[in-house]
Design an enzyme around this catalytic site. Structure first.
Site, PDB file in Angstrom:
ATOM      1  N   SER A  45       0.810  -1.222   0.000  1.00  0.00           N
ATOM      2  CA  SER A  45       0.000   0.000   0.000  1.00  0.00           C
ATOM      3  C   SER A  45       0.842   1.271   0.000  1.00  0.00           C
ATOM      4  O   SER A  45       0.314   2.360  -0.216  1.00  0.00           O
ATOM      5  CB  SER A  45      -0.946   0.010   1.207  1.00  0.00           C
ATOM      6  OG  SER A  45      -0.219  -0.045   2.426  1.00  0.00           O
ATOM      7  N   ASP A 146     -23.612  -0.125   8.062  1.00  0.00           N
ATOM      8  CA  ASP A 146     -23.015  -0.373   6.758  1.00  0.00           C
ATOM      9  C   ASP A 146     -24.117  -0.279   5.712  1.00  0.00           C
ATOM     10  O   ASP A 146     -24.851  -1.245   5.492  1.00  0.00           O
ATOM     11  CB  ASP A 146     -22.340  -1.749   6.706  1.00  0.00           C
ATOM     12  CG  ASP A 146     -21.468  -1.908   5.471  1.00  0.00           C
ATOM     13  OD1 ASP A 146     -21.860  -1.390   4.398  1.00  0.00           O
ATOM     14  OD2 ASP A 146     -20.399  -2.553   5.570  1.00  0.00           O
ATOM     15  N   ARG A 207      -8.154   3.314   7.497  1.00  0.00           N
ATOM     16  CA  ARG A 207      -7.173   4.141   6.793  1.00  0.00           C
ATOM     17  C   ARG A 207      -7.143   5.502   7.473  1.00  0.00           C
ATOM     18  O   ARG A 207      -8.163   6.010   7.920  1.00  0.00           O
ATOM     19  CB  ARG A 207      -7.534   4.310   5.317  1.00  0.00           C
ATOM     20  CG  ARG A 207      -7.215   3.125   4.423  1.00  0.00           C
ATOM     21  CD  ARG A 207      -5.711   2.938   4.255  1.00  0.00           C
ATOM     22  NE  ARG A 207      -5.382   1.940   3.240  1.00  0.00           N
ATOM     23  CZ  ARG A 207      -5.173   0.660   3.504  1.00  0.00           C
ATOM     24  NH1 ARG A 207      -5.303   0.218   4.742  1.00  0.00           N
ATOM     25  NH2 ARG A 207      -4.839  -0.187   2.542  1.00  0.00           N
ATOM     26  N   GLU A 236       0.916   8.937   6.359  1.00  0.00           N
ATOM     27  CA  GLU A 236       1.954   7.967   6.730  1.00  0.00           C
ATOM     28  C   GLU A 236       3.066   7.995   5.684  1.00  0.00           C
ATOM     29  O   GLU A 236       2.798   8.193   4.503  1.00  0.00           O
ATOM     30  CB  GLU A 236       1.356   6.548   6.794  1.00  0.00           C
ATOM     31  CG  GLU A 236       0.381   6.330   7.920  1.00  0.00           C
ATOM     32  CD  GLU A 236      -0.182   4.897   7.907  1.00  0.00           C
ATOM     33  OE1 GLU A 236       0.387   4.026   7.222  1.00  0.00           O
ATOM     34  OE2 GLU A 236      -1.210   4.668   8.573  1.00  0.00           O
ATOM     35  N   HIS A 253       0.455   1.004  11.952  1.00  0.00           N
ATOM     36  CA  HIS A 253      -0.263   0.392  10.823  1.00  0.00           C
ATOM     37  C   HIS A 253       0.107  -1.082  10.693  1.00  0.00           C
ATOM     38  O   HIS A 253       0.478  -1.561   9.621  1.00  0.00           O
ATOM     39  CB  HIS A 253       0.037   1.147   9.524  1.00  0.00           C
ATOM     40  CG  HIS A 253      -0.952   0.870   8.429  1.00  0.00           C
ATOM     41  ND1 HIS A 253      -1.183   1.749   7.409  1.00  0.00           N
ATOM     42  CD2 HIS A 253      -1.777  -0.190   8.177  1.00  0.00           C
ATOM     43  CE1 HIS A 253      -2.096   1.265   6.587  1.00  0.00           C
ATOM     44  NE2 HIS A 253      -2.480   0.070   7.043  1.00  0.00           N
ATOM     45  N   GLY A 256      -3.227  -5.632  10.894  1.00  0.00           N
ATOM     46  CA  GLY A 256      -3.437  -6.829  10.093  1.00  0.00           C
ATOM     47  C   GLY A 256      -2.171  -7.596   9.784  1.00  0.00           C
ATOM     48  O   GLY A 256      -2.156  -8.426   8.868  1.00  0.00           O
TER      49      GLY A 256
END
Length: 383
Positions: A45, A146, A207, A236, A253, A256
């Site tokens: 990313s 959502d 994000r 970032e 970050h 995950g």
């Protein structure tokens, strides 16, 4: 086939060498000159994939080892008929486990008990749904917002945004988007924050660009009983010093970044690339992941909540990653970006819940059911 890959992507050469010649580069060295004759580009990313990078290349496909694709100019790729392969869902377990670890650390350090609290989940895709399951297992009320799937899953109870924002905990699990009916860029601003409780626990593992950081800073200044638990940051790797200082828990970050999630990401994009070129995948993911499990004896626990907290934090304690990021304060300002990035590239090996075997007494069946539902491996002391 010629493949150029970010060298920080786990097992990139092991997987993709079955398709052709693999060149591993530092993300800073992925440039128009180095990818000009590549057939496939594999990025993280941190690499912006757009006209500037790809102009003049002969690429046949691009793969990103990430769930999000906001670093990719999809319109440009579509115009050139270059397919994009991503790793959506690869880190759902890891991120959900990260959030649960954060909440148990907050409970342990600040006396904020989960029981009786409500958690508002903004975004119920792969990660949000997995987190909802974990929280339900430990007996915590969840409220989900959502708008994209509220009519598709009747077994979920979806709420309007205002009722979700009145929750004790707000956790974000949305992609970063700038278009469409529900864009998320800068979604968390003054209006959003003004509807939260003054002692809210605010978690962002989505994000950084989803949040207006200046508005969040102002909110935290005015509401000192609130807690900010932040893993992602705008701009970032150059994170805002004041926001960093206001966060109760702050990480670079890596929510995950479990070993299983990172391996799954590479495997997922590898299989998609194979499918695109009509090639049978031959790399074996199983042999790449060490199988030894740790063991934890919880047979002496009387309260299920205490036992579950102990198991979660024994598997993954977010404080180790928070401690790593505190080193940022000792770094000269012009070197902090490189330090932040290094914490991600050099991230240590981290297992997920299934890698921890929990030993229980024969009479702890209900606790065993909960721990098994969370993903832990269960063993009774009589076995």
């Amino acid at each position: 086939m010629k493949i150029v890959a970010d060298k920080a992507i786990p097992h990139a050469r092991r997987f993709f060498s079955t398709l052709g010649d693999v060149t591993l580069l530092d993300s800073r060295d992925i440039t128009p000159a180095t990818i000009g004759d590549a057939d496939c580009l594999l990025v993280r990313s941190v690499t912006r994939v757009d006209r500037t990078l790809l102009r003049g290349s002969r690429l046949k496909c691009v793969a990103t080892n990430s769930s999000g694709t906001d670093h990719v100019d999809l319109d440009y790729l579509n115009a050139r008929a270059i397919p994009l392969f991503d790793a959506k869902g690869c880190n759902a377990n890891a991120v959900a486990e990260y959030v649960l670890s954060c909440l148990f650390v907050l409970s342990e350090q600040h006396g904020v008990e989960l029981q009786g609290k409500s958690v508002g989940i903004i975004g119920c895709g792969h990660v949000g749904a997995r987190l909802r399951h974990l929280l339900h297992t430990v007996g915590v009320e969840t409220r989900v917002y959502d708008p994209f799937i509220k009519d598709e899953n009747d077994y979920f109870i979806f709420r309007d945004l205002d009722s979700v924002l009145s929750s004790d905990v707000i956790t974000l699990h949305v992609p970063l988007t700038t278009t469409g009916e529900y864009p998320t860029a800068q979604m968390v601003g003054r209006n959003f924050l003004g509807r939260l409780k003054t002692d809210v626990i605010f978690i962002n593992t989505a994000r950084g660009g989803v949040v207006n950081e200046q508005d969040l800073i102002e909110f935290a200044r005015q509401n000192r009983m609130s807690h900010l638990l932040l893993d992602v940051w705008d701009n970032e790797p150059y994170i805002d010093d004041e926001l960093f200082g206001l966060a109760t828990l702050a990480t670079p970050h890596i929510a995950g970044y479990s070993a299983a999630a990172r391996l799954n990401a590479t495997r997922l994009v590898y299989e998609q690339v194979c499918g695109w070129f009509d090639i049978n995948p031959t790399a074996d993911a199983g042999i790449l992941f060490p199988g030894e499990s740790a063991e934890l004896n919880l047979s002496g626990f009387e309260r299920a909540t205490d036992a579950i907290r102990t198991a979660v934090l024994a598997s993954y304690d977010v404080r180790s990653d928070c401690a790593a990021l505190t080193g940022l304060r000792d770094i000269e300002p012009d070197k902090r970006g490189a330090f932040f990035a290094s914490l991600r590239v050099e991230y240590p090996f981290r297992r997920e819940f299934p890698a921890l075997r929990v030993v229980l007494s024969d009479n702890q069946g209900l606790l065993g059911d909960k721990l098994s539902s969370l993903g832990f491996s269960i063993k009774t002391s009589s076995e």
